[in-house]
Every structure is written in C-alpha cells, then in structure tokens.
Design a protein around this motif. Structure first.
Motif, short mmCIF file in Angstrom:
data_model
loop_
_atom_site.label_atom_id
_atom_site.label_comp_id
_atom_site.label_asym_id
_atom_site.label_seq_id
_atom_site.Cartn_x
_atom_site.Cartn_y
_atom_site.Cartn_z
N TYR A 258 33.40 40.77 38.10
CA TYR A 258 34.95 40.53 38.87
C TYR A 258 35.66 41.28 38.90
O TYR A 258 36.45 41.83 38.12
N TRP B 22 32.82 33.14 31.06
CA TRP B 22 33.14 31.80 32.22
C TRP B 22 31.29 31.49 32.59
O TRP B 22 30.82 32.66 33.79
N PHE C 224 46.15 42.15 35.56
CA PHE C 224 46.34 42.79 34.23
C PHE C 224 46.54 44.14 33.98
O PHE C 224 47.60 44.65 32.66
N GLY D 242 53.25 38.39 40.27
CA GLY D 242 52.78 39.14 38.61
C GLY D 242 51.67 39.38 37.52
O GLY D 242 52.00 39.94 36.20
N PHE E 138 42.56 28.76 35.31
CA PHE E 138 42.68 27.05 35.34
C PHE E 138 43.93 28.12 33.56
O PHE E 138 44.64 27.56 32.86
C1 FAD Z 1 46.61 34.27 32.36
C2 FAD Z 1 45.27 34.94 33.21
C3 FAD Z 1 44.98 33.74 33.20
C4 FAD Z 1 43.96 33.98 34.40
N1 FAD Z 1 42.84 33.38 35.03
C5 FAD Z 1 42.04 33.96 36.12
C6 FAD Z 1 41.33 32.77 36.32
O1 FAD Z 1 41.46 31.40 36.05
N2 FAD Z 1 40.50 32.56 37.60
C7 FAD Z 1 40.69 33.91 38.27
O2 FAD Z 1 39.86 33.64 38.94
N3 FAD Z 1 41.81 34.96 37.27
C8 FAD Z 1 42.19 34.78 36.28
N4 FAD Z 1 43.11 35.26 36.15
C9 FAD Z 1 42.97 36.45 36.77
C10 FAD Z 1 44.40 36.51 38.31
O3 FAD Z 1 43.07 35.97 38.93
C11 FAD Z 1 44.12 38.26 38.81
O4 FAD Z 1 45.06 39.00 37.64
C12 FAD Z 1 45.16 38.12 39.77
O5 FAD Z 1 45.48 39.39 40.48
C13 FAD Z 1 46.68 37.49 39.36
O6 FAD Z 1 46.84 37.54 40.69
P1 FAD Z 1 49.22 37.07 40.95
O7 FAD Z 1 49.21 36.65 41.76
O8 FAD Z 1 49.20 36.30 40.29
O9 FAD Z 1 49.39 38.97 40.22
P2 FAD Z 1 49.78 40.42 40.84
O10 FAD Z 1 50.24 41.17 39.60
O11 FAD Z 1 51.15 39.73 41.32
O12 FAD Z 1 48.97 40.43 42.43
C14 FAD Z 1 47.39 40.92 41.14
C15 FAD Z 1 47.34 41.85 42.65
O13 FAD Z 1 47.11 41.69 43.88
C16 FAD Z 1 48.13 42.40 44.74
N5 FAD Z 1 48.82 41.17 45.30
C17 FAD Z 1 49.62 39.99 44.78
N6 FAD Z 1 50.07 39.41 46.09
C18 FAD Z 1 49.35 40.51 47.13
C19 FAD Z 1 50.01 39.54 48.59
N7 FAD Z 1 50.68 38.33 48.77
N8 FAD Z 1 49.40 40.63 48.93
C20 FAD Z 1 47.88 41.81 49.27
N9 FAD Z 1 48.57 42.09 47.67
C21 FAD Z 1 49.32 40.84 46.84
C22 FAD Z 1 48.98 43.22 43.64
O14 FAD Z 1 49.51 44.00 44.10
C23 FAD Z 1 48.28 43.64 42.50
O15 FAD Z 1 47.32 44.39 43.24
C24 FAD Z 1 44.28 35.75 34.93
C25 FAD Z 1 45.01 35.86 34.99
C26 FAD Z 1 46.27 36.11 33.98
C27 FAD Z 1 46.68 36.52 33.65
#
Ligand code: FAD
Length: 466
Positions: free
Chosen positions: A420, A361, A83, A80, A138
C-alpha cells in the motif's frame, strides 16, 4: 541554519503575496515557525523557507504560483502524517491546507463535501451527526486528504470499500495553477489518477464522498492473549476469519501491552497478541460471530464491546501521538500461511520498545470486489497488509527499532505481494512500480507527463514523468 531557510526568499515578493493572501504566511522569523514546521513523525526535522497556511482555493493557487516563480521546492501538507515526512521540506515552501476544514454533509443524497485540511475525527464527527460515515483511517488525527489520495483503509473498508471507492468528485489545483474538477464525467483520467496516485497530479482542495449508514453503535475493541499463545491463536484466527462477513474488519497486533487505563497493571509491558476489530452490522449477529474468538484459550483481556463508532475511531490515538520517532515497513500478503505466522510470532516476541508493534490489517470483502483497473490501488486481492512499526518515544533506541522492522520485513520477503503506497517509506522507484503494478504504474507516468511534466509536485511517493 535559520539563514538558509530564508535566504532564497525575496522579502518584497513575500510582501506582495501577503497583500492578497487570505490565510497566514510564516517565515523563520515568525513566532509560529517552530510549531508549524513540525510534522507528526519527530524523526523528520526540516526547515522550510515559507509556510503558506491557506484559507481557501485562491490561496492555494497563489502559493503554488509564487513557488513556481521563486523556483522553490513545494511540499503539500494536509494532516502531516506522511511516514517519510513528505509534507515538509528544507528551504522550500509548505502549502499547508490544515486551515481548510469545511465539511458539508447532505443527509438526503448521503454525500459529503470535505475540504482538504480535514482530519479523520473531524469528518466522523460531522457524518455521525446524521448516523452516516465513510471509510476513514483508524487514528482520528490523520489527514483525510493524504489518506484518501493513497487509497484509504479503515474499520469500514471490508463493508464499503476503500476510501477512494467512496470518492465521487475532487476539486484540484494542477501543478500549473489551474483549477479543475475531476469525476467520472469530468477529466476522468485525472479522477482515476487521484484515487491512489497520491498528490502527484495536483493539489486536491476538496473531496466529495459517498456516505453510508454506520452505527452509531458498533461492536468493537480488542482481545489480548499472552504472546506464547500467538502461534496457535493466529492459526485459529486465520480459519475463523475465512467465513467472516463484510461487517467485520480485524487487525491482529503483536506488541507489548500498552500502559493505558484499560489494561490491568500486571499486563502492561508484557508481550501480547491482540485481535482488534470492529463489527459494523447488527449487534446481536456480531456477538454471535465473535463468540468463538472470545472463547479461544484464556484471553488476558477482553475489551471488545458495543460502543459509539466515533469512540472506536479514536481508540488508537494514544498509541500514535505526535512527536514520537516512527519507522515503518509494510507489505501485503496473499495468505496467512503457517510460515508467515511463525515469522510474525518470532519477531513479535522480540519486541523491545513499548511503542513498537506489528499490525496485520485484514483486507478482502468489498475492497476485493472492485475491478482491479478501476483505480491505481494495487492490493485488492491481498489477504492482509502488514504494518511493521519500529517506534521509540525518544530518538535514543530508534536505530535498534528500525533494524528490527527491516529484519522482520526482510524475513517476510518470500511472501510479499503488493504494498500500500501510504505505508511506504522512501524506498525508490522500483518499489513504487511494485506498489502499483507495472501496468498501472505506466499509466500513472503517462498521466504525470500530462498534468505535471516538470514534476513540481514531487514530495510524495513520486511518479516521475521521465
Ligand atoms: C498515526 C497514523 C495512522 C494511520 N492510519 C491509517 C489508516 O487507518 N488507514 C490508512 O489508509 N492509512 C493510515 N495511515 C497512513 C496515512 O494514510 C498516510 O500517512 C497519509 O499520507 C496521511 O495523510 P495526511 O494528510 O495526514 O499526511 P500529509 O503528510 O499531510 O500528506 C501525505 C502526502 O500526501 C500529499 N498530500 C496531502 N494532502 C494533499 C492534497 N490535498 N493534495 C495533494 N497532495 C496532498 C502530501 O504532499 C504528502 O505527499 C496512518 C498514518 C499515521 C501516521
């Protein structure tokens, strides 16, 4: 509003789905609705018609088929943390994978099978039990799935590569509800696409990762200097990291010092420049390498010390809690030139919100040694990737923070290279093409036409089939 969220659902159809569903189905009439429709970024406020909290692959297949039959918009959610809020929608279905948290580490083969609902901290807990880890983000409450599908950077990427570089295989439910496995040997085109192309080609239900020996003790933390020292410090830093071994990953951060226990009271709220970092190799060698940084000028705070890797992996959790208002701009840069440093210091010094920051980064190392065509990820040649976070705790003040982030990003425009995808907001197709590079983007479009020609999975950094 509440009626709109449910009015497209046939109660009989939901009952039929419920009869064989292993997990939980939540409509706006259920008590858990308000809790489960929330995502990490409080700026996103959407009301899905149905939240399907899947227990396993069978539920994912059933939920996707149900959505297609009912012509519901599909959002897929793991951690979840998107961004722009791609994992929740208005009036459609959220296929929520957060209950799928199985992890099996095989210490012999140094691999782990990880279900799609797992968060970074949960993965680190299981792998560190064996002194192992893989590159993960992270902040411990970010989802492994979304992070991996876009690329995955973290404290280990310079030593071991991106998270996608650790993926050995994935299980996928494709947009038409078929279950397939993808690896170098099976469906290799799909395997290429999911390692950076996001959730465009299917719902990944499980990953198999390569693991590495890590820690359990690393040399990590941060050093702070007053913002007035930033121009000189960042020039010193640029020269110092030119020789950095892969064991070291750093992030310069410009912000107002946070009000947390580790920061002395008199420093809290002051504009500072921090160098955060993690040395994942021999601790004595690490101490020797970071000494020149430690001796630069007069730091206001030095909390860079030996600590468990898992502790370091959650150090930044408090800085990015659920429920604040987040706005984000990002770009990669090829080089930290004097001009880039001066722009960063200028905007860093003008930060108003206590929770706004800019983080740069450090890239390179193992990331840059993987062939550019091996995955869709663009940016292996970048020196740094900028995270410009215009954040506020409440919605009040959020507009001004967004404006600051947009202006900062625009000032850097002459120096942008790639970006990215996981650091994009809703920025349009042209920006996505830039993010992947034209050749890789065309290849991804081809793949989208094969695996999701109707663009069922479009709530993501969407690669349109047309
Ligand atoms: C607090 C914070 C810290 C972060 N730190 C980093 C970091 O250190 N390094 C980095 O690389 N990125 C980082 N990010 C960015 C992060 O990689 C993205 O926000 C990522 O999309 C988050 O994945 P999620 O599963 O939590 O999100 P979600 O909101 O659940 O999903 C993100 C997207 O991916 C899709 N998705 C999720 N799961 C699946 C699945 N199983 N199959 C197909 N589609 C799927 C969703 O539909 C959506 O489009 C950070 C983000 C936040 C908010």
């Amino acid at each position: 509003m509440e009626a709109a969220a449910g009015e497209r659902l046939e109660p009989a159809a939901v009952d039929e789905l419920r009869a064989s569903f292993g997990g939980e189905l939540i409509t706006h009439a259920d008590p858990g609705y308000e809790e489960h429709r929330q995502v990490w970024n409080a700026s996103i406020d959407r009301r899905p018609a149905l939240i399907a909290r899947c227990q396993g692959v069978a539920d994912v297949i059933a939920a996707l088929r149900f959505a297609r039959n009912a012509e519901l918009e599909v959002a897929v959610r793991s951690g979840g943390h998107s961004f722009p809020g791609h994992s929740v929608c208005d009036d459609g279905i959220v296929i929520d994978l957060r209950r799928m948290t199985g992890i099996r580490v095989d210490p012999e083969t140094r691999t782990a099978r990880v279900q799609a609902g797992v968060l970074n901290g949960e993965l680190d807990r299981e792998t560190q039990a064996f002194g192992l880890a893989t590159t993960a983000g992270f902040v411990s409450h970010t989802g492994v799935a979304g992070l991996t599908l876009g690329g995955g950077i973290g404290w280990l990427h310079r030593k071991h590569g991106l998270t996608i570089d650790q993926v050995l295989a994935v299980d996928v439910v494709t947009a038409d509800g078929q279950f397939v496995r993808a690896s170098e040997d099976e469906n290799p085109d799909l395997f290429w696409g999911v390692r950076g192309g996001g959730g465009n080609f299917g719902i990944v239900t499980e990953f198999e990762f390569r693991l590495h020996e890590v820690g359990p003790t690393v040399l990590a933390g941060a050093m702070y200097w007053p913002m007035k020292d930033a121009p000189e410090l960042l020039r010193f830093y640029r020269d110092w990291i030119a020789e950095a071994p892969d064991e070291l990953t750093t992030i310069p951060i410009l912000r107002r010092a946070p009000s947390v226990e580790t920061v002395p009271a008199e420093l809290r709220g002051e504009h500072i420049v921090a160098i955060a970092g993690c040395w994942s190799g021999d601790l004595d060698e690490g101490e020797a390498f970071i000494r020149p940084l430690r001796e630069f000028g007069s730091s206001a705070l030095d909390i860079w010390q030996p600590k468990p890797y898992r502790v370091h992996q959650s150090t930044f959790d408090a800085a990015y809690p659920h429920g604040w208002h987040y706005y984000f701009r990002s770009c990669d840069i090829a080089e930290m030139t004097d001009e880039v440093i001066d722009i960063a210091c200028d905007y860093g010094g003008r930060i108003v919100s206590p929770v706004t920051s800019a983080a740069l980064w450090q890239m390179g190392g193992a990331v840059s040694r993987v062939d550019e065509s091996a995955t869709p990820f663009n940016g292996r040649a970048a020196a740094h990737t900028f995270n410009i976070n215009g954040n506020s705790i409440e919605s009040e003040g959020a507009d001004a923070e967004r404006e600051w982030a947009r202006e900062f990003w625009s000032a850097l425009e002459p120096y942008h290279t790639s970006v990215y995808v996981n650091f994009l907001m809703e920025e349009g197709e042209e920006r996505l093409r830039q993010a992947y590079g034209a050749d890789r983007y065309d290849r991804l479009k081809e793949l989208k036409r094969k695996y999701d020609p109707k663009n069922v999975l479009h709530l993501n950094q969407n690669i349109r089939p047309d």
